[in-house]
Design a protein around this motif. Structure first.
Motif, PDB file in Angstrom:
ATOM      1  N   TYR A 168     -55.188  19.143 -95.723  1.00 44.26           N
ATOM      2  CA  TYR A 168     -55.243  20.602 -95.756  1.00 44.26           C
ATOM      3  C   TYR A 168     -55.568  21.187 -94.383  1.00 44.26           C
ATOM      4  O   TYR A 168     -55.376  22.372 -94.153  1.00 44.26           O
ATOM      5  CB  TYR A 168     -56.310  21.073 -96.742  1.00 44.26           C
ATOM      6  N   GLY A 169     -56.097  20.389 -93.493  1.00 43.01           N
ATOM      7  CA  GLY A 169     -56.590  20.873 -92.214  1.00 43.01           C
ATOM      8  C   GLY A 169     -58.100  20.772 -92.176  1.00 43.01           C
ATOM      9  O   GLY A 169     -58.782  20.933 -93.191  1.00 43.01           O
ATOM     10  N   SER A 173     -59.678  25.196 -93.235  1.00 46.64           N
ATOM     11  CA  SER A 173     -58.464  25.768 -93.777  1.00 46.64           C
ATOM     12  C   SER A 173     -58.768  27.002 -94.617  1.00 46.64           C
ATOM     13  O   SER A 173     -59.924  27.292 -94.928  1.00 46.64           O
ATOM     14  CB  SER A 173     -57.728  24.715 -94.613  1.00 46.64           C
ATOM     15  N   THR A 174     -57.717  27.733 -95.000  1.00 47.18           N
ATOM     16  CA  THR A 174     -57.859  28.982 -95.745  1.00 47.18           C
ATOM     17  C   THR A 174     -57.424  28.790 -97.194  1.00 47.18           C
ATOM     18  O   THR A 174     -56.358  28.227 -97.463  1.00 47.18           O
ATOM     19  CB  THR A 174     -57.030  30.101 -95.087  1.00 47.18           C
ATOM     20  N   TRP A 206     -55.020  26.475-102.039  1.00 45.26           N
ATOM     21  CA  TRP A 206     -54.745  26.369-100.611  1.00 45.26           C
ATOM     22  C   TRP A 206     -53.604  27.295-100.244  1.00 45.26           C
ATOM     23  O   TRP A 206     -52.578  27.343-100.926  1.00 45.26           O
ATOM     24  CB  TRP A 206     -54.393  24.929-100.272  1.00 45.26           C
ATOM     25  N   SER A 217     -57.315  20.468 -87.166  1.00 51.97           N
ATOM     26  CA  SER A 217     -56.594  21.726 -87.274  1.00 51.97           C
ATOM     27  C   SER A 217     -57.498  22.788 -87.900  1.00 51.97           C
ATOM     28  O   SER A 217     -57.982  22.621 -89.011  1.00 51.97           O
ATOM     29  CB  SER A 217     -55.329  21.537 -88.129  1.00 51.97           C
ATOM     30  N   SER A 221     -56.950  30.559 -85.401  1.00 51.31           N
ATOM     31  CA  SER A 221     -56.281  29.256 -85.451  1.00 51.31           C
ATOM     32  C   SER A 221     -56.222  28.625 -84.071  1.00 51.31           C
ATOM     33  O   SER A 221     -56.089  29.317 -83.064  1.00 51.31           O
ATOM     34  CB  SER A 221     -54.853  29.422 -85.992  1.00 51.31           C
ATOM     35  N   CYS A 234     -51.623  27.572 -92.768  1.00 53.26           N
ATOM     36  CA  CYS A 234     -52.496  26.423 -92.546  1.00 53.26           C
ATOM     37  C   CYS A 234     -51.677  25.214 -92.106  1.00 53.26           C
ATOM     38  O   CYS A 234     -50.678  24.877 -92.737  1.00 53.26           O
ATOM     39  CB  CYS A 234     -53.259  26.090 -93.829  1.00 53.26           C
ATOM     40  N   ASN A 259     -57.672  26.667 -89.162  1.00 47.73           N
ATOM     41  CA  ASN A 259     -56.919  27.857 -89.554  1.00 47.73           C
ATOM     42  C   ASN A 259     -57.784  28.594 -90.569  1.00 47.73           C
ATOM     43  O   ASN A 259     -57.668  28.373 -91.776  1.00 47.73           O
ATOM     44  CB  ASN A 259     -55.569  27.483 -90.155  1.00 47.73           C
ATOM     45  N   ASP A 260     -58.688  29.452 -90.075  1.00 46.71           N
ATOM     46  CA  ASP A 260     -59.720  29.990 -90.960  1.00 46.71           C
ATOM     47  C   ASP A 260     -60.059  31.441 -90.630  1.00 46.71           C
ATOM     48  O   ASP A 260     -59.312  32.108 -89.905  1.00 46.71           O
ATOM     49  CB  ASP A 260     -60.965  29.104 -90.911  1.00 46.71           C
ATOM     50  N   GLU A 317     -48.767  26.032 -95.664  1.00 46.13           N
ATOM     51  CA  GLU A 317     -48.005  26.375 -94.471  1.00 46.13           C
ATOM     52  C   GLU A 317     -47.156  27.615 -94.738  1.00 46.13           C
ATOM     53  O   GLU A 317     -46.776  27.869 -95.880  1.00 46.13           O
ATOM     54  CB  GLU A 317     -47.130  25.188 -94.067  1.00 46.13           C
ATOM     55  N   SER A 332     -62.708  30.567 -96.074  1.00 40.25           N
ATOM     56  CA  SER A 332     -62.487  29.349 -95.292  1.00 40.25           C
ATOM     57  C   SER A 332     -63.231  28.197 -95.942  1.00 40.25           C
ATOM     58  O   SER A 332     -64.257  28.384 -96.589  1.00 40.25           O
ATOM     59  CB  SER A 332     -62.994  29.541 -93.865  1.00 40.25           C
TER      60      SER A 332
END
Length: 351
Positions: free
Chosen positions: A225-226, A229-230, A245, A257, A275, A251, A259-260, A248, A218
């Motif tokens: 990227y958020g 993010s992951t 990255w 946002s 998420s 992420c 998403n990790d 989507e 993460s």
């Protein structure tokens, strides 16, 4: 000695093959709607066990009161059930995060906030399984080579229990991921896993593939990227390379946002992550999963490898196969419960 069985003798590594991630699916209510949590409880730091039968994760039961739970997969009903709060949790308001277990289930690692006997802030702790008591033993601190007076916020133990990864924020400008090797009586000094420290933002929550070639982690990123993010990176001989990255649909871009906390099954075919995407609880985090669709396998449907496995003697076995084109090949021996015992091949091969 455990009986050995070859579960997957030849497979394209899903970490390398061309393909895509399916639309994420939220895990069932037994995991994401635990009655012990309040309406704002985050469900995150999920780690699938190496045999795929247990999911260890953290629930923010109340604000800044995080405990570790385990859910078990019932193979008969093909459902997750039997969610249990682990005994390693402190009974007061402290944070217990980032659980990770060895392949033989003998040791559990996690991080905790200001647990008595630590070095300050967040530390990495572990406990050994007591087969007589049928429970985890007394928690032990991972020691001064791993922990500092600062933040060791997340950790990951390799399946063989010999390499420990931990994120740390103490003597640098941000949170970075380091690794430690077991040296008979304790964990060795920290080693960088990236040549450049936190090139884009704080890095945490590492997961490393069984062959050691890939790291998923993460990172605090930019809105494109958020917010969290992951990413993933491939081993290049001395360090992991430039982060990539995941994109989507895993992420979702956006400043807020999250998403990790990635975790993959041993074959890389399923990704678990946390998420706060739509259908999450008051912008809190739920645990989701996504399956990797191998584009080559999808096109060829059932690819035949012409696999032959036969004994030569009591001590030797011949394994032969053929592939139709140049591709990344992973060939491994697994035991009866799905633990990787030995890697026979993990390389690019030509058909």
């Amino acid at each position: 000695m455990r009986n050995l069985i070859i579960i997957s003798i030849l497979t394209c590594s899903t970490a390398l093959a061309e393909g895509y991630w399916s639309d994420p699916v939220k895990l069932p209510e037994v995991i994401n709607h635990t009655p012990m949590s309040d309406s704002f409880g985050n469900h995150y730091h999920a780690r699938i066990s190496p045999d795929g039968k247990e999911l260890y994760y953290t629930i923010d039961v109340y604000a800044h009161f995080d405990d570790i739970f385990v859910a078990r997969y019932n193979q008969e009903t093909e459902e997750w059930d039997s969610v249990t709060r682990l005994s390693v949790n402190m009974d007061d308001i402290r944070r217990e995060l980032s659980p990770s277990i060895t392949a033989d289930h003998s040791k559990l690692f996690w991080t905790a906030w200001e647990r008595p006997g630590g070095y300050g802030a967040y530390d990495v702790w572990y406990a050994e399984w007591d087969s007589v008591a049928g429970d985890w033993g007394e928690p032990q601190n991972a020691g001064p080579n791993v922990n500092t007076p600062g933040y060791e916020f997340t950790c990951f133990i390799a399946p063989d229990g010999k390499t420990l990864y931990a994120s740390s924020w103490w003597d640098a400008d941000g949170e970075d991921i380091f690794k430690h090797t077991w040296e008979d009586t304790g964990w060795g000094p920290r080693e960088q896993v990236f040549e450049k420290m936190h090139p884009w933002g704080d890095q945490y929550s590492p997961w490393i593939s069984a062959d050691g070639k890939w790291i998923y982690f993460s990172q605090c990123a930019t809105p494109s990227y958020g917010g969290r993010s992951t990413f993933r990176s491939r081993w290049e001989g001395e360090y992991f390379g430039e982060p990539e990255w995941l994109g989507e649909p895993i992420c979702l871009p956006g400043r807020y946002s999250f998403n990790d906390c990635p975790s993959l099954t041993p074959d890389g075919s399923r990704l678990y992550f946390a998420s706060n995407r739509p259908d999450s609880n008051y912008q809190g985090q739920y645990i989701w999963y996504s399956d990797y669709i191998n584009a080559v396998e999808e096109e060829l449907e059932e690819n035949s490898y012409n696999l032959d496995v036969f004994p030569v003697s009591k001590k030797e076995t011949n394994i032969s196969y053929s592939i139709q084109e140049s591709q990344e090949v992973f060939c491994g021996v697994f035991d009866t419960v799905g633990n990787l015992v030995r890697i026979l091949a993990s390389e690019q091969q030509t058909g």
